[in-house]
Scaffold this active site. Structure first.
Site, mmCIF file in Angstrom:
data_model
loop_
_atom_site.group_PDB
_atom_site.id
_atom_site.type_symbol
_atom_site.label_atom_id
_atom_site.label_comp_id
_atom_site.label_asym_id
_atom_site.label_seq_id
_atom_site.Cartn_x
_atom_site.Cartn_y
_atom_site.Cartn_z
ATOM 1 N N GLY A 15 -1.026 32.798 20.224
ATOM 2 C CA GLY A 15 -1.573 33.565 21.356
ATOM 3 C C GLY A 15 -0.637 33.512 22.559
ATOM 4 N N ASP A 57 2.395 35.345 17.831
ATOM 5 C CA ASP A 57 1.385 36.333 18.266
ATOM 6 C C ASP A 57 1.581 37.596 17.434
ATOM 7 O OD1 ASP A 57 -0.374 38.047 19.984
ATOM 8 O OD2 ASP A 57 -0.217 36.358 21.359
ATOM 9 N N ASP A 98 -0.098 38.519 12.143
ATOM 10 C CA ASP A 98 -1.480 38.933 12.349
ATOM 11 C C ASP A 98 -2.368 37.840 11.747
ATOM 12 O OD1 ASP A 98 -4.019 39.947 12.321
ATOM 13 O OD2 ASP A 98 -3.449 41.928 11.576
ATOM 14 N N LEU A 99 -3.078 37.136 12.602
ATOM 15 C CA LEU A 99 -3.852 35.966 12.158
ATOM 16 C C LEU A 99 -5.111 36.323 11.362
ATOM 17 C CD1 LEU A 99 -3.445 33.797 15.393
ATOM 18 C CD2 LEU A 99 -2.438 33.330 13.145
ATOM 19 N N GLY A 112 -7.176 33.981 20.123
ATOM 20 C CA GLY A 112 -8.581 34.207 19.809
ATOM 21 C C GLY A 112 -8.979 35.612 20.179
ATOM 22 N N SER A 132 -14.516 27.264 23.198
ATOM 23 C CA SER A 132 -15.204 27.923 24.316
ATOM 24 C C SER A 132 -16.476 27.142 24.624
ATOM 25 C CB SER A 132 -15.583 29.356 23.916
ATOM 26 O OG SER A 132 -16.536 29.883 24.820
ATOM 27 N N TYR A 141 -19.005 35.166 17.788
ATOM 28 C CA TYR A 141 -18.082 34.409 18.655
ATOM 29 C C TYR A 141 -18.604 32.984 18.873
ATOM 30 C CZ TYR A 141 -14.985 33.291 22.561
ATOM 31 O OH TYR A 141 -14.041 32.688 23.367
ATOM 32 N N LYS A 154 -16.692 29.532 17.357
ATOM 33 C CA LYS A 154 -16.182 28.418 18.159
ATOM 34 C C LYS A 154 -16.947 27.125 17.845
ATOM 35 C CE LYS A 154 -13.083 30.781 20.601
ATOM 36 N NZ LYS A 154 -11.643 30.538 20.478
HETATM 37 P P1 NAI Z 1 -5.914 36.919 25.763
HETATM 38 O O1 NAI Z 1 -6.495 38.152 25.184
HETATM 39 O O2 NAI Z 1 -5.178 37.003 27.049
HETATM 40 O O3 NAI Z 1 -4.957 36.212 24.695
HETATM 41 C C1 NAI Z 1 -5.300 36.122 23.340
HETATM 42 C C2 NAI Z 1 -4.024 36.217 22.527
HETATM 43 O O4 NAI Z 1 -4.394 36.075 21.152
HETATM 44 C C3 NAI Z 1 -3.315 37.570 22.689
HETATM 45 O O5 NAI Z 1 -1.944 37.394 22.983
HETATM 46 C C4 NAI Z 1 -3.532 38.244 21.353
HETATM 47 O O6 NAI Z 1 -2.485 39.123 20.970
HETATM 48 C C5 NAI Z 1 -3.660 37.032 20.420
HETATM 49 N N1 NAI Z 1 -4.345 37.446 19.205
HETATM 50 C C6 NAI Z 1 -5.573 37.996 19.099
HETATM 51 N N2 NAI Z 1 -5.808 38.353 17.826
HETATM 52 C C7 NAI Z 1 -4.691 38.023 17.113
HETATM 53 C C8 NAI Z 1 -4.311 38.174 15.755
HETATM 54 N N3 NAI Z 1 -5.098 38.766 14.862
HETATM 55 N N4 NAI Z 1 -3.097 37.719 15.389
HETATM 56 C C9 NAI Z 1 -2.260 37.137 16.276
HETATM 57 N N5 NAI Z 1 -2.557 36.984 17.585
HETATM 58 C C10 NAI Z 1 -3.757 37.436 17.989
HETATM 59 O O7 NAI Z 1 -7.126 35.880 25.892
HETATM 60 P P2 NAI Z 1 -7.184 34.383 26.453
HETATM 61 O O8 NAI Z 1 -8.252 34.352 27.431
HETATM 62 O O9 NAI Z 1 -5.866 33.873 26.777
HETATM 63 O O10 NAI Z 1 -7.754 33.647 25.156
HETATM 64 C C11 NAI Z 1 -7.173 32.477 24.635
HETATM 65 C C12 NAI Z 1 -8.254 31.642 23.979
HETATM 66 O O11 NAI Z 1 -9.179 31.202 24.972
HETATM 67 C C13 NAI Z 1 -9.079 32.381 22.925
HETATM 68 O O12 NAI Z 1 -9.227 31.535 21.798
HETATM 69 C C14 NAI Z 1 -10.412 32.609 23.613
HETATM 70 O O13 NAI Z 1 -11.477 32.668 22.695
HETATM 71 C C15 NAI Z 1 -10.487 31.380 24.500
HETATM 72 N N6 NAI Z 1 -11.396 31.524 25.626
HETATM 73 C C16 NAI Z 1 -11.125 32.406 26.643
HETATM 74 C C17 NAI Z 1 -12.004 32.534 27.704
HETATM 75 C C18 NAI Z 1 -11.778 33.492 28.819
HETATM 76 O O14 NAI Z 1 -12.694 33.687 29.641
HETATM 77 N N7 NAI Z 1 -10.622 34.120 28.937
HETATM 78 C C19 NAI Z 1 -13.237 31.728 27.769
HETATM 79 C C20 NAI Z 1 -13.417 30.820 26.663
HETATM 80 C C21 NAI Z 1 -12.516 30.730 25.634
#
Ligand code: NAI
Length: 251
Positions: A9, A33, A42-43, A68, A108, A145, A149
């Protein structure tokens, strides 16, 4: 000494903030990513995950499982990316990790809504994302979701046990609402009002660097006696809520 750390990510949000912090501190970051990363993967695709594992040469000091997808995705994708991919990656990479290395999985605070007990979680872990998505209780992306988690948190405990003899620590970080591109998706899946109430209570949403710094700490030697833990990083939201129920809302 420069450490080699895989960050999934890494192209956005918390993963990008972590990659930046680690690189600034002199560590070598291997970003993974679907776009804008050293390893494109692609995860949702187990074969791509296995190719990514094979592509990593040399030993790793840390693995940060940050990628995620939110509750606006379909349940099958949610279980694939949030639950199965972190496990497959970590288990496939364990033999490439040094004694004293660490794994951190980003969960989360909403995992607390997953009602499964540990034994049920262990039984669910054996299912495919398609099977998980059709279990009773999975009624939409939001519930998928929360369960995804919850299952990840249980896996952190199981992995801490499994990797203990290898000298690898495994911990989880559970953020509350954080200002990243997927916050808008959470407004849709959880509800704008719910998130606005949370923001009012803590004064603001969190920033990606505030989660990244906790992951970085858990990856490092200063966290050497923390293992199998889930660290909640939510600006105090859950404590404020819990205390407010008995002693009254804060002014
Ligand atoms: P974001 O959307 O900015 O980053 C998520 C990254 O995961 C992206 O770069 C995306 O390309 C990558 N990704 C998604 N699906 C993918 C796939 N199939 N293959 C490869 N890469 C993939 O979101 P954020 O906020 O940075 O999220 C990071 C983690 O934090 C996640 O696990 C999310 O569930 C968790 N989280 C985020 C919260 C929030 O409010 N932003 C709250 C609680 C947990």
């Amino acid at each position: 000494m420069s450490r080699r750390i895989l960050v999934t990510g890494s192209a956005s949000g918390i993963g990008a903030a972590l990659a930046e912090q680690l690189s600034s501190a002199g560590d070598h970051v291997i970003g993974l990513d679907r776009h804008d990363a050293e390893i494109l993967c692609d995860l949702t695709d187990a074969a791509q995950i296995d190719r990514a594992i094979a592509a990593i040469a040399g030993e790793l000091d840390g693995v940060a499982l940050v990628a995620g997808v939110p509750g606006t995705a379909d349940p099958e994708t949610i279980f694939a990316v949030n639950t199965m991919a972190p496990q497959r990656l970590a288990e496939g990479l364990a033999s490439k990790m040094r004694d004293g290395a660490a794994i951190v999985a980003v969960s989360s605070v909403t995992a607390a809504r997953c009602p499964l007990d540990p034994a049920a979680c262990d039984a669910w872990q054996a299912m495919t994302p398609v099977q998980l998505a059709s279990q009773p209780g999975i009624i939409d992306g939001k519930t998928a979701y929360e369960y995804s988690k919850g299952l990840l948190n249980r896996w952190v405990q199981v992995a801490a046990l499994r990797f203990h003899s290898l000298g690898i620590r495994v911990n989880g970080v559970s953020p509350g609402a954080i200002e990243t591109p997927i916050l808008r998706d959470f407004e849709i899946s959880i509800g704008e009002e719910h998130l606005a109430r949370a923001e009012q209570m803590t004064g603001r949403h969190g920033r990606p660097d505030e989660i990244a710094s906790v992951i970085r700490f858990l990856l490092g030697p200063d966290a050497g006696w923390i293992n199998g833990a889930d660290i909640k990083v939510d600006g105090g939201l859950h404590a404020l809520r819990a205390a407010g129920k008995t002693v009254g809302e804060p002014a």
